[in-house]
Design a protein around this motif. Structure first.
Motif, PDB file in Angstrom:
ATOM      1  N   ARG A 137       0.846  -1.206   0.000  1.00 41.80           N
ATOM      2  CA  ARG A 137       0.000   0.000   0.000  1.00 41.80           C
ATOM      3  C   ARG A 137       0.873   1.245   0.000  1.00 41.80           C
ATOM      4  O   ARG A 137       1.713   1.426   0.876  1.00 41.80           O
ATOM      5  CB  ARG A 137      -0.905   0.043   1.228  1.00 41.80           C
ATOM      6  CG  ARG A 137      -1.936  -1.043   1.349  1.00 41.80           C
ATOM      7  CD  ARG A 137      -2.871  -0.793   2.524  1.00 41.80           C
ATOM      8  NE  ARG A 137      -2.145  -0.455   3.740  1.00 41.80           N
ATOM      9  CZ  ARG A 137      -2.275   0.686   4.404  1.00 41.80           C
ATOM     10  NH1 ARG A 137      -3.077   1.624   3.963  1.00 41.80           N
ATOM     11  NH2 ARG A 137      -1.592   0.905   5.517  1.00 41.80           N
ATOM     12  N   ASN A 138       0.647   2.130  -0.973  1.00 41.00           N
ATOM     13  CA  ASN A 138       1.380   3.393  -0.966  1.00 41.00           C
ATOM     14  C   ASN A 138       1.077   4.208   0.273  1.00 41.00           C
ATOM     15  O   ASN A 138       1.936   4.927   0.790  1.00 41.00           O
ATOM     16  CB  ASN A 138       1.049   4.211  -2.217  1.00 41.00           C
ATOM     17  CG  ASN A 138       1.871   3.784  -3.415  1.00 41.00           C
ATOM     18  OD1 ASN A 138       2.948   3.215  -3.265  1.00 41.00           O
ATOM     19  ND2 ASN A 138       1.358   4.052  -4.615  1.00 41.00           N
ATOM     20  N   ALA A 139      -0.152   4.108   0.763  1.00 40.57           N
ATOM     21  CA  ALA A 139      -0.534   4.872   1.946  1.00 40.57           C
ATOM     22  C   ALA A 139       0.022   4.271   3.230  1.00 40.57           C
ATOM     23  O   ALA A 139      -0.055   4.898   4.286  1.00 40.57           O
ATOM     24  CB  ALA A 139      -2.053   4.974   2.038  1.00 40.57           C
ATOM     25  N   GLY A 140       0.559   3.058   3.158  1.00 41.60           N
ATOM     26  CA  GLY A 140       1.188   2.455   4.325  1.00 41.60           C
ATOM     27  C   GLY A 140       2.590   2.995   4.529  1.00 41.60           C
ATOM     28  O   GLY A 140       3.009   3.972   3.902  1.00 41.60           O
ATOM     29  N   HIS A 141       3.358   2.334   5.396  1.00 41.45           N
ATOM     30  CA  HIS A 141       4.708   2.809   5.675  1.00 41.45           C
ATOM     31  C   HIS A 141       5.674   1.629   5.687  1.00 41.45           C
ATOM     32  O   HIS A 141       5.259   0.463   5.820  1.00 41.45           O
ATOM     33  CB  HIS A 141       4.756   3.593   6.994  1.00 41.45           C
ATOM     34  CG  HIS A 141       4.106   2.923   8.152  1.00 41.45           C
ATOM     35  ND1 HIS A 141       4.793   2.118   9.032  1.00 41.45           N
ATOM     36  CD2 HIS A 141       2.826   2.922   8.584  1.00 41.45           C
ATOM     37  CE1 HIS A 141       3.972   1.660   9.949  1.00 41.45           C
ATOM     38  NE2 HIS A 141       2.767   2.128   9.701  1.00 41.45           N
ATOM     39  N   PRO A 142       6.966   1.903   5.523  1.00 41.56           N
ATOM     40  CA  PRO A 142       7.933   0.816   5.357  1.00 41.56           C
ATOM     41  C   PRO A 142       7.933  -0.227   6.464  1.00 41.56           C
ATOM     42  O   PRO A 142       8.220  -1.399   6.199  1.00 41.56           O
ATOM     43  CB  PRO A 142       9.272   1.552   5.272  1.00 41.56           C
ATOM     44  CG  PRO A 142       8.925   2.867   4.651  1.00 41.56           C
ATOM     45  CD  PRO A 142       7.588   3.217   5.252  1.00 41.56           C
ATOM     46  N   ALA A 143       7.616   0.157   7.685  1.00 41.78           N
ATOM     47  CA  ALA A 143       7.621  -0.817   8.779  1.00 41.78           C
ATOM     48  C   ALA A 143       6.585  -1.913   8.581  1.00 41.78           C
ATOM     49  O   ALA A 143       6.678  -2.974   9.206  1.00 41.78           O
ATOM     50  CB  ALA A 143       7.388  -0.111  10.116  1.00 41.78           C
TER      51      ALA A 143
END
Length: 356
Positions: A293-299
């Motif tokens: 998800r682009n809206a998510g984050h790398p973690a």
């Protein structure tokens, strides 16, 4: 050396704190803010040192306002070190009270939790007298069910959590060292987790606490059958990660080079790129074949044998976004450590799930 006017305002702030005069304190704090809004780093540093002497003498509400002011000094270039301990203590206290407030609220009513409003801030200086039926407790419906002083404490904690969180998010954007210091505070981690569902307005705080720094990343570009060992840090979301991957790998894989203003927006330039919307250059998947998800984050990218693995495919459709980074003050890092050998590339590629 402080400007004489600013020095006098700092003195007045200390006198108001000693006199326990909240209206004078808030008025002086506003004057100080106006006088230092665009100050140089040396002045910001000196002011912050003076401010941090006050936290132990203030109510939580006034401390929250002071913390916001301290965060402004950090934005102006002050050394953030003196502010870390008071902000961690203040945000933990406010979040713990907020969690207890939510539990108490649900015990006495089935109404929705109230949205903390800025009007509550004017009440903080007079918190001790707001226990009557027409005051803050009456509005919150807690006065008859809990001892008034404790109910008021919880309501105030609910009200000021946003200010403390604002100061904390300013610090967390400042450096990887500060983020590491915050992450080593188990009380803070527990306090944030306790209110995350009830306080969506504080979403920046848990997201910043989850930011990865000095994080190894395996990147497989499937069309070119090449793989890369990279290290990332300070990246707020996967929109930003996608742009930076395209930028760093543009000399190594067939990809349309991102516009320079897109890269600037994703690093330290204006948030909105002058070239218009940022266009995604890849489909970005994890090792299981799922789109990241682009809206998510790398973690959130899952681990495979201790490594986060990103798989880049040709874009299946056109995706665009307007903002280059979520956190304006946080500077990302992304380095290409080495190009993996053909053998290493085959090993990682063999472990990737096919695209469904």
């Amino acid at each position: 050396m402080l400007d004489r006017v600013i020095d006098r305002q700092c003195d007045d702030l200390h006198r108001a704190a000693e006199a326990q005069d909240p209206p004078a304190f808030l008025a002086t704090l506003q004057e100080l803010w106006q006088g230092t809004e665009d100050c140089d780093p040396a002045t910001a540093d000196a002011v912050l040192v003076r401010l941090c002497d006050l936290f132990g003498r203030l109510s939580p509400g006034l401390g929250a306002r002071l913390a916001v002011m301290g965060g402004a000094m950090v934005e102006n270039g002050a050394d953030p070190a003196p502010l870390i301990d008071p902000v961690v203590a203040g945000v933990c206290d406010a979040l713990e009270r907020s969690a207890e407030f939510a539990r108490a609220w649900r015990a006495v009513t089935d109404r929705r939790l109230p949205e903390p409003g800025p009007e509550d801030h004017v009440l903080l200086g007079a918190a001790r007298v707001l226990s009557g039926p027409f005051g803050l407790l009456g509005r919150l419906g807690l006065g008859r069910r809990l001892p008034s002083p404790r109910a008021l404490d919880l309501a105030v904690g609910w009200s000021i959590a946003d200010d403390w969180s604002t100061a904390a998010t300013t610090l967390l954007q400042r450096s990887a060292a500060i983020r590491a210091e915050f992450s080593r505070r188990p009380r803070l981690t527990a306090a944030v987790a306790a209110v995350e569902d009830d306080r969506p307005d504080l979403w920046c705080l848990p997201r910043l606490l989850a930011v990865l720094d000095d994080e190894p990343l395996i990147v497989v570009h499937r069309p070119a059958a090449r793989a890369y060992a990279m290290t990332i840090g300070g990246i707020g979301d996967n929109f930003q990660l996608s742009t930076l991957l395209a930028h760093v790998l543009s000399e190594h894989v067939p990809v349309t080079i991102p516009h320079p203003s897109w890269v600037e927006a994703a690093t330290d330039g204006p948030l909105r790129p002058e070239a218009g919307p940022i266009v995604d250059r890849f489909d970005v998947r994890d090792a299981t074949g799922e789109l990241i998800r682009n809206a998510g984050h790398p973690a959130e990218i899952p681990l495979l044998d201790g490594h986060r693995v990103v798989v880049l495919d040709r874009p299946s459709f056109r995706r665009t976004w307007n903002i280059g980074r979520t956190y304006p003050m946080m500077r990302p890092s992304i380095t290409l450590d080495r190009v993996l050998s053909e053998e290493e590339t085959r090993m990682w590629s063999s472990r990737l799930a096919p695209v469904s």
